[in-house]
Motif scaffolding. Structure first.
Motif, PDB file in Angstrom:
ATOM      1  N   MET A   1     -88.255  41.679 -13.247  1.00 39.58           N
ATOM      2  CA  MET A   1     -87.059  40.745 -14.428  1.00 39.58           C
ATOM      3  C   MET A   1     -85.393  40.780 -13.532  1.00 39.58           C
ATOM      4  N   LYS A   2     -85.255  39.488 -14.158  1.00 38.89           N
ATOM      5  CA  LYS A   2     -83.895  38.979 -13.383  1.00 38.89           C
ATOM      6  C   LYS A   2     -83.298  38.574 -15.223  1.00 38.89           C
ATOM      7  N   PHE A   3     -81.337  39.321 -14.687  1.00 39.13           N
ATOM      8  CA  PHE A   3     -80.971  38.663 -15.595  1.00 39.13           C
ATOM      9  C   PHE A   3     -79.788  38.149 -15.328  1.00 39.13           C
ATOM     10  N   ILE A   4     -78.176  37.980 -16.728  1.00 40.59           N
ATOM     11  CA  ILE A   4     -77.005  37.779 -15.570  1.00 40.59           C
ATOM     12  C   ILE A   4     -76.314  38.363 -16.059  1.00 40.59           C
ATOM     13  N   HIS A  38     -80.181  29.778 -12.513  1.00 46.43           N
ATOM     14  CA  HIS A  38     -81.505  30.469 -12.340  1.00 46.43           C
ATOM     15  C   HIS A  38     -82.187  30.261 -14.212  1.00 46.43           C
ATOM     16  N   SER A  39     -82.389  29.388 -14.338  1.00 48.59           N
ATOM     17  CA  SER A  39     -83.122  28.754 -15.939  1.00 48.59           C
ATOM     18  C   SER A  39     -84.168  30.286 -16.018  1.00 48.59           C
ATOM     19  N   ASP A  40     -85.093  31.110 -15.093  1.00 44.59           N
ATOM     20  CA  ASP A  40     -85.782  31.813 -15.415  1.00 44.59           C
ATOM     21  C   ASP A  40     -85.008  32.909 -15.858  1.00 44.59           C
ATOM     22  N   ALA A  41     -84.623  33.327 -15.521  1.00 42.70           N
ATOM     23  CA  ALA A  41     -83.478  34.545 -16.433  1.00 42.70           C
ATOM     24  C   ALA A  41     -83.277  34.504 -17.766  1.00 42.70           C
ATOM     25  N   ALA A  42     -83.832  35.886 -17.849  1.00 43.74           N
ATOM     26  CA  ALA A  42     -84.598  36.567 -19.444  1.00 43.74           C
ATOM     27  C   ALA A  42     -83.548  36.249 -19.940  1.00 43.74           C
ATOM     28  N   PHE A  43     -82.463  36.598 -19.804  1.00 44.10           N
ATOM     29  CA  PHE A  43     -81.355  37.230 -20.661  1.00 44.10           C
ATOM     30  C   PHE A  43     -79.629  36.869 -19.964  1.00 44.10           C
ATOM     31  N   VAL A  44     -78.774  36.210 -21.138  1.00 38.42           N
ATOM     32  CA  VAL A  44     -77.497  36.239 -20.175  1.00 38.42           C
ATOM     33  C   VAL A  44     -76.747  37.675 -20.856  1.00 38.42           C
ATOM     34  N   GLN A 102     -72.319  46.651 -31.280  1.00 33.50           N
ATOM     35  CA  GLN A 102     -73.757  46.859 -30.945  1.00 33.50           C
ATOM     36  C   GLN A 102     -74.677  46.839 -30.841  1.00 33.50           C
ATOM     37  N   SER A 103     -75.431  46.575 -30.241  1.00 36.96           N
ATOM     38  CA  SER A 103     -76.992  46.113 -30.179  1.00 36.96           C
ATOM     39  C   SER A 103     -77.819  46.659 -29.521  1.00 36.96           C
ATOM     40  N   ALA A 104     -79.376  46.723 -29.418  1.00 34.05           N
ATOM     41  CA  ALA A 104     -80.044  47.266 -28.467  1.00 34.05           C
ATOM     42  C   ALA A 104     -81.298  45.730 -27.513  1.00 34.05           C
ATOM     43  N   ILE A 105     -82.024  45.735 -27.117  1.00 32.19           N
ATOM     44  CA  ILE A 105     -83.159  44.938 -27.287  1.00 32.19           C
ATOM     45  C   ILE A 105     -84.224  45.686 -26.487  1.00 32.19           C
ATOM     46  N   THR A 106     -85.555  44.996 -26.309  1.00 31.98           N
ATOM     47  CA  THR A 106     -86.232  46.126 -25.013  1.00 31.98           C
ATOM     48  C   THR A 106     -86.909  45.513 -24.611  1.00 31.98           C
ATOM     49  N   ARG A 107     -87.370  45.381 -23.568  1.00 35.01           N
ATOM     50  CA  ARG A 107     -87.964  43.998 -22.742  1.00 35.01           C
ATOM     51  C   ARG A 107     -88.245  44.516 -21.388  1.00 35.01           C
ATOM     52  N   HIS A 237     -82.158  42.053 -10.118  1.00 36.71           N
ATOM     53  CA  HIS A 237     -82.711  41.739 -10.429  1.00 36.71           C
ATOM     54  C   HIS A 237     -83.315  43.679 -10.571  1.00 36.71           C
ATOM     55  N   ALA A 238     -84.619  43.897 -11.735  1.00 33.91           N
ATOM     56  CA  ALA A 238     -84.815  44.990 -12.143  1.00 33.91           C
ATOM     57  C   ALA A 238     -86.235  45.465 -12.203  1.00 33.91           C
ATOM     58  N   ALA A 239     -86.672  46.440 -11.177  1.00 35.82           N
ATOM     59  CA  ALA A 239     -87.626  46.879 -11.196  1.00 35.82           C
ATOM     60  C   ALA A 239     -87.874  48.596 -11.756  1.00 35.82           C
ATOM     61  N   ALA A 240     -89.349  48.694 -11.564  1.00 39.70           N
ATOM     62  CA  ALA A 240     -89.400  49.592 -11.394  1.00 39.70           C
ATOM     63  C   ALA A 240     -88.362  50.996 -10.867  1.00 39.70           C
TER      64      ALA A 240
END
Length: 268
Positions: A1-4, A38-44, A102-107, A237-240
């Motif tokens: 997963m990619k994010f900014i 980076h239009s493929d980023a999951a979120f910013v 404050q908030s939380a998301i799961t991806r 870039h985050a992976a397991a």
């Protein structure tokens, strides 16, 4: 997963400047660069100090700009922000039951927590009070063994900077105690106006510079309290099995003094 990860916009009303720089133009350039590359980023994530003086107009202009930004964006508060002013503009914005932003998301099976460390004037330090701690305890428990990534404005530990270490999170040890035993993989923060990375008590961390002025690593290495150094945003870039954080100096990306076809052969 990619994010900014972007931090420390310090917006003033459009057309105004801050320490000789135009924060809104910097933001526009940054967002355009992210869309282009980076239009493929999951979120910013924008981790606080959205507005230099926490004024309503700056928040309105930020909201209008983000309205047609095509990537999911999460905005947070820093010490320069005004929580009431922010929520008066971002009326549908993320907040907990006590009104903290404050908030939380799961991806992809990973939990991302966005924390509110705004203490309030006159202090530039951060605070994570009992009400906010209660929210975090609930979120940490709900996450179970899922990997956790935390975003916050203030660092919850000293970062070896003589000025910033005076205004880190006030109740850092109480905060860190909450994280013990949970699968916190990385802490993202801002506030420092410097590119920083490292590890603390088994947790990796990183911070990007501001989009505008920076803080010199060594005070008095320049004649002014702030310095003119490259603005950057972080591409994560985050992976397991790993996390990679690239800092991109988007305003200082120019061709080298070389033929465009030079060095384009096989490198391996």
């Amino acid at each position: 997963m990619k994010f900014i990860h972007v931090s420390d916009l310090h917006l003033v009303p459009k057309g105004d400047k801050l320490w000789g720089l135009d924060p809104f133009v910097r933001l526009e350039t940054c967002l355009d660069d992210i869309i282009k590359l980076h239009s493929d980023a999951a979120f910013v994530v924008i981790s606080g100090d959205l507005a230099e003086k926490g004024d309503v107009l700056a928040y309105r202009q930020l909201k209008a700009r983000l309205a047609d930004f095509p990537i999911e964006t999460h905005v947070m508060l820093g010490n320069h922000d005004d929580r009431a002013h922010f929520l008066s503009v971002f009326t549908e914005g993320p907040k907990d039951d006590n009104g903290f932003v404050q908030s939380a998301i799961t991806r992809d099976g990973t939990r991302f927590l966005f924390l509110d460390t705004l203490k309030g004037p006159p202090s530039s330090a951060g605070l994570y009070c009992a009400q906010r701690q209660a929210w975090l305890k609930t979120e940490l428990a709900a996450a179970g063994k899922h990997p956790l990534y935390l975003f916050m404005h203030h660092p919850p530990f000293a970062i070896a900077h003589d000025l910033m270490d005076l205004i880190m999170l006030d109740d850092a040890e109480d905060f860190l105690a909450l994280l013990h035993g949970h699968a916190v993989r990385h802490i993202f923060f801002g506030h420092a106006h410097r590119p920083i990375s490292g590890q603390f008590r088994g947790m990796s961390f990183s911070a990007p510079p501001s989009l505008v002025h920076q803080l010199p690593l060594v005070s008095d290495s320049v004649a002014t309290i702030y310095s003119d150094e490259p603005a950057m945003y972080a591409v994560v870039h985050a992976a397991a099995d790993k996390i990679v954080v690239h800092m991109d100096a988007f305003l200082n990306r120019h061709p080298a003094d070389m033929d465009p076809q030079a060095e384009r052969g096989t490198w391996h």
